[in-house]
Scaffold this motif. Sequence first.
Motif, short mmCIF file in Angstrom:
data_model
loop_
_atom_site.label_atom_id
_atom_site.label_comp_id
_atom_site.label_asym_id
_atom_site.label_seq_id
_atom_site.Cartn_x
_atom_site.Cartn_y
_atom_site.Cartn_z
N GLY A 35 0.82 -1.21 0.00
CA GLY A 35 0.00 0.00 0.00
C GLY A 35 0.85 1.26 0.00
N ARG A 36 0.36 2.29 0.66
CA ARG A 36 1.03 3.59 0.66
C ARG A 36 1.89 3.76 1.91
NH1 ARG A 36 -2.83 8.20 0.07
NH2 ARG A 36 -0.85 9.22 -0.27
N ALA A 37 2.82 2.85 2.13
CA ALA A 37 3.70 2.92 3.29
C ALA A 37 4.75 3.99 3.09
CB ALA A 37 4.37 1.57 3.52
N THR A 38 5.14 4.63 4.16
CA THR A 38 6.15 5.68 4.13
C THR A 38 7.41 5.17 4.81
OG1 THR A 38 4.43 7.35 4.30
CG2 THR A 38 6.66 8.05 4.79
N LYS A 39 8.56 5.39 4.17
CA LYS A 39 9.82 4.98 4.76
C LYS A 39 10.18 5.98 5.85
CE LYS A 39 14.46 3.60 3.55
NZ LYS A 39 15.41 3.38 2.47
N VAL A 40 10.39 5.49 7.05
CA VAL A 40 10.66 6.39 8.17
C VAL A 40 12.08 6.24 8.71
CG1 VAL A 40 8.26 6.53 8.89
CG2 VAL A 40 9.71 4.73 9.81
N PHE A 41 12.87 5.37 8.11
CA PHE A 41 14.23 5.16 8.59
C PHE A 41 15.19 5.36 7.44
CE2 PHE A 41 17.87 2.39 9.43
CZ PHE A 41 18.27 2.92 10.64
N GLN A 42 16.26 6.06 7.70
CA GLN A 42 17.24 6.34 6.67
C GLN A 42 18.60 5.89 7.18
OE1 GLN A 42 17.50 10.47 5.72
NE2 GLN A 42 18.13 10.05 3.62
N VAL A 43 19.28 5.04 6.42
CA VAL A 43 20.58 4.51 6.82
C VAL A 43 21.64 5.55 6.50
CG1 VAL A 43 22.26 2.68 6.47
CG2 VAL A 43 19.81 2.17 6.39
N GLU A 44 22.44 5.86 7.50
CA GLU A 44 23.54 6.81 7.31
C GLU A 44 24.85 6.07 7.47
OE1 GLU A 44 23.08 9.85 10.21
OE2 GLU A 44 21.10 10.43 9.53
N GLU A 45 25.86 6.56 6.81
CA GLU A 45 27.18 5.99 6.96
C GLU A 45 27.71 6.35 8.35
OE1 GLU A 45 28.88 3.99 4.91
OE2 GLU A 45 27.06 3.98 3.69
N PRO A 46 28.32 5.41 9.04
CA PRO A 46 28.83 5.72 10.38
C PRO A 46 30.00 6.70 10.33
CG PRO A 46 29.49 3.52 9.72
CD PRO A 46 28.56 4.03 8.66
N ILE A 47 30.12 7.50 11.36
CA ILE A 47 31.22 8.44 11.49
C ILE A 47 32.48 7.62 11.78
CG2 ILE A 47 32.08 10.42 12.81
CD1 ILE A 47 29.15 10.93 13.62
N ASN A 48 33.62 8.10 11.36
CA ASN A 48 34.87 7.39 11.62
C ASN A 48 35.19 7.43 13.12
OD1 ASN A 48 35.27 6.75 8.96
ND2 ASN A 48 36.42 8.62 8.54
N LEU A 49 34.82 6.38 13.80
CA LEU A 49 35.06 6.26 15.23
C LEU A 49 35.84 4.98 15.48
CD1 LEU A 49 31.48 7.07 16.56
CD2 LEU A 49 33.42 8.61 16.57
N GLU A 50 36.40 4.88 16.64
CA GLU A 50 37.04 3.62 16.99
C GLU A 50 35.94 2.56 17.16
OE1 GLU A 50 37.96 3.45 21.59
OE2 GLU A 50 38.91 5.17 20.64
N PRO A 51 36.28 1.28 17.03
CA PRO A 51 35.25 0.24 16.97
C PRO A 51 34.29 0.21 18.16
CG PRO A 51 37.36 -0.65 16.31
CD PRO A 51 37.60 0.75 16.79
#
Length: 75
Positions: A46-62
């Motif tokens: 149906g007319r579902a809306t995407k509510v989550f957006q994947v972002e690239e992680p910031i360069n941090l230690e593991p």
Amino acid sequence: MKVLKSFAEAVWVFLLFMGCTLIFYYGILWVSSGYQDYHRYDEPSGRATKVFQVEEPINLEPSLWRLQLFLNHGE
């Protein structure tokens, strides 16, 4: 006579307990059968809306990257 009455009451309580247990058991089976074929991870229709957006992680230690992933995704 008193022993016979006590035995009859014990049988009555046992039968009442077994009846309630069977009603509860088959009630749970009836409810779970309705959710047997329900796939909650399927893509919505149906007319579902995407509510989550994947972002690239910031360069941090593991270890901090795992913390950021946990806070973003709730893993």
